[in-house]
Design a protein around this motif. Sequence first.
Motif, short mmCIF file in Angstrom:
data_model
loop_
_atom_site.label_atom_id
_atom_site.label_comp_id
_atom_site.label_asym_id
_atom_site.label_seq_id
_atom_site.Cartn_x
_atom_site.Cartn_y
_atom_site.Cartn_z
N ARG A 446 0.83 -1.20 0.00
CA ARG A 446 0.00 0.00 0.00
C ARG A 446 0.87 1.26 0.00
O ARG A 446 1.98 1.25 0.52
N LEU A 447 0.34 2.32 -0.59
CA LEU A 447 1.08 3.58 -0.66
C LEU A 447 1.21 4.20 0.73
O LEU A 447 0.28 4.17 1.54
N ALA A 448 2.38 4.76 0.99
CA ALA A 448 2.59 5.46 2.25
C ALA A 448 1.82 6.77 2.27
O ALA A 448 1.47 7.32 1.22
N ARG A 449 1.58 7.29 3.47
CA ARG A 449 0.82 8.55 3.58
C ARG A 449 1.54 9.69 2.89
O ARG A 449 0.92 10.56 2.29
N GLU A 450 2.87 9.71 3.00
CA GLU A 450 3.64 10.79 2.36
C GLU A 450 3.48 10.74 0.84
O GLU A 450 3.37 11.77 0.18
N GLU A 451 3.44 9.53 0.29
CA GLU A 451 3.27 9.39 -1.16
C GLU A 451 1.87 9.82 -1.58
O GLU A 451 1.69 10.47 -2.62
N VAL A 452 0.86 9.48 -0.79
CA VAL A 452 -0.50 9.91 -1.10
C VAL A 452 -0.59 11.42 -1.06
O VAL A 452 -1.21 12.06 -1.93
N ARG A 453 0.03 12.04 -0.06
CA ARG A 453 0.02 13.50 0.05
C ARG A 453 0.75 14.15 -1.12
O ARG A 453 0.37 15.20 -1.60
N ARG A 454 1.83 13.51 -1.59
CA ARG A 454 2.60 14.07 -2.69
C ARG A 454 1.84 14.05 -4.01
O ARG A 454 2.10 14.87 -4.90
N ARG A 455 0.88 13.17 -4.14
CA ARG A 455 0.14 13.03 -5.38
C ARG A 455 -1.09 13.93 -5.45
O ARG A 455 -1.98 13.71 -6.27
N LYS A 456 -1.18 14.94 -4.63
CA LYS A 456 -2.28 15.88 -4.70
C LYS A 456 -2.29 16.58 -6.06
O LYS A 456 -1.25 16.90 -6.62
N LEU A 457 -3.49 16.84 -6.58
CA LEU A 457 -3.64 17.37 -7.93
C LEU A 457 -3.79 18.88 -7.97
O LEU A 457 -3.88 19.46 -9.05
N VAL A 458 -3.86 19.53 -6.82
CA VAL A 458 -3.93 20.99 -6.73
C VAL A 458 -2.74 21.46 -5.92
O VAL A 458 -2.49 20.97 -4.82
N ARG A 459 -2.01 22.42 -6.46
CA ARG A 459 -0.83 22.93 -5.75
C ARG A 459 -1.28 23.80 -4.58
O ARG A 459 -1.86 24.87 -4.76
N ARG A 460 -0.96 23.35 -3.38
CA ARG A 460 -1.40 24.06 -2.19
C ARG A 460 -0.69 25.41 -2.03
O ARG A 460 -1.26 26.35 -1.47
N SER A 461 0.53 25.52 -2.54
CA SER A 461 1.25 26.80 -2.40
C SER A 461 0.52 27.90 -3.17
O SER A 461 0.36 29.03 -2.66
N HIS A 462 0.07 27.62 -4.39
CA HIS A 462 -0.68 28.61 -5.16
C HIS A 462 -2.02 28.91 -4.49
O HIS A 462 -2.48 30.06 -4.49
N PHE A 463 -2.63 27.89 -3.94
CA PHE A 463 -3.93 28.08 -3.28
C PHE A 463 -3.80 29.06 -2.12
O PHE A 463 -4.58 30.01 -2.00
N MET A 464 -2.79 28.87 -1.27
CA MET A 464 -2.62 29.74 -0.11
C MET A 464 -2.22 31.16 -0.53
O MET A 464 -2.68 32.15 0.06
N THR A 465 -1.36 31.27 -1.55
CA THR A 465 -0.96 32.60 -2.02
C THR A 465 -2.13 33.40 -2.54
O THR A 465 -2.30 34.58 -2.24
N ILE A 466 -2.97 32.75 -3.36
CA ILE A 466 -4.11 33.44 -3.95
C ILE A 466 -5.13 33.83 -2.90
O ILE A 466 -5.66 34.95 -2.89
#
Length: 492
Positions: A446-466
Amino acid sequence: MPEYRPRTRWQALDSDLHRITNIERANAYVSRPLLAPGVALAFIVLAGLMAAVALNRIDGGMIVIAAAAFGAYMAMNIGANDVANNMGPAVGANALTMTGAIAIAAVAESAGALIAGGDVVSTISRDIIDPASVQNTTVFVWAMMAALISSALWVNLATWIRAPVSTTHTVVGGVMGAGIAAAGLTAVNWTTMSLIASSWVISPVLGGAVAAAFLALIKSRIQNQNDKIAAAQRWVPLLVALMAGIFATYLAVKGFGHIVRIDPEAALLIGLAAGALVWFITVPWVRRKSEGMENRTRSVKALFTLPLVIAATFLSFAHGANDVANAIGPLAAIVYATEVGDFAAQVTIPSWVMIIGAFGISFGLFLFGPRLIRMVGRQITKLNPIRAFCVALSTASTVIVASWFGLPVSSTHIAVGAVFGVGFFREWHVDRHRKRAQLQRPQHVRLAREEVRRRKLVRRSHFMTIIAAWVVTVPATAIMSGLIFRILTTFN
């Protein structure tokens, strides 16, 4: 003993030409970053000259010239920042090249501003401040100048950090700050300001929810069907007809409302008629285009490319018709107050002021727009023609519905919220299938939690900046405007 010959500076013609070529390349490399600012400065100077030509009937010419220059500066910043919301998804979906998007948007924005741009504009930005609270015409002129300068600077900063912000909210914050500095807190209509603040939440949430709903509909009714082509032949004409009806209503209410007054019921009938006509045309077009297509999602995406380009064009036209006032509203107020010696809640925009706004938006888009277009279209989440079509459809439909019910919304927040909406919907959809697959796998694969988190499809950095830029826009421009007003009134 050999005869001494002084060493020549240039050894050979080939090496000399090579040196000159290298110098030219270096010069071109160094000067390239200065090209866009140079052209922008030339346009600002031209705007000032246009104002100077009109001074034969206006007193206080230097103030008008300065205001025209800052109005041109503001218009270019709007073109660099705001237009990305309309063309970014189409470019990110590869439905348009960057050059094609800029060309279409420049023509559509200018046409919208010049053809359907408002003959009358509210100079106090939707009743933010009470004109009666302003002491005299001179104070009012400096307040509008401060609002114009602060708004332009803030949009420029937002573009530099790649944050699409609402230019309407920017102007509102600038006018509010200058009004407070000029007449105190009691000059501000705080009820209106609270409604504007609520739009920070209402606009992106509505835009994202509607875009996600459209994407879910397309997935369930077309992409997840066994015969995708047959499903597309049924649903694509309906979706394109819905888009046409929404845009016809949108343009009737927002775009051409300044030319011909159209009540909501008539606008709705116009939208229904346009939708029926487009459905009648689209049915044979989709059937003909889908002949011989493979039964897969990639084939279905091709059916949304042309509707997406048309939607982006109409969005740009409507944007030019409506948001040109954000660039030239304070300028028009200054021209009116300087010419008449009084100020009013609404003034007529001179043709030369409208030209500055229209062409300024186009110049800003051409010179500085690609930066934000790439960010909105490609760096928040991955888009394709279907997802980008959902973004455009959500933007138009949400603005229409919100206007119908009197909800304060921002088209910028709606469009960017729609991009986030399709991205977060994709995350939810993928995570749901991944969790099902995880349960069927042995524990050690099974995929590790870190790998699942890395595969997010929306960039959180842009989300927080905007999001941060949206929240800070009104208070930041208000503070800047108040400080600029104090500086202007101190030295004048």
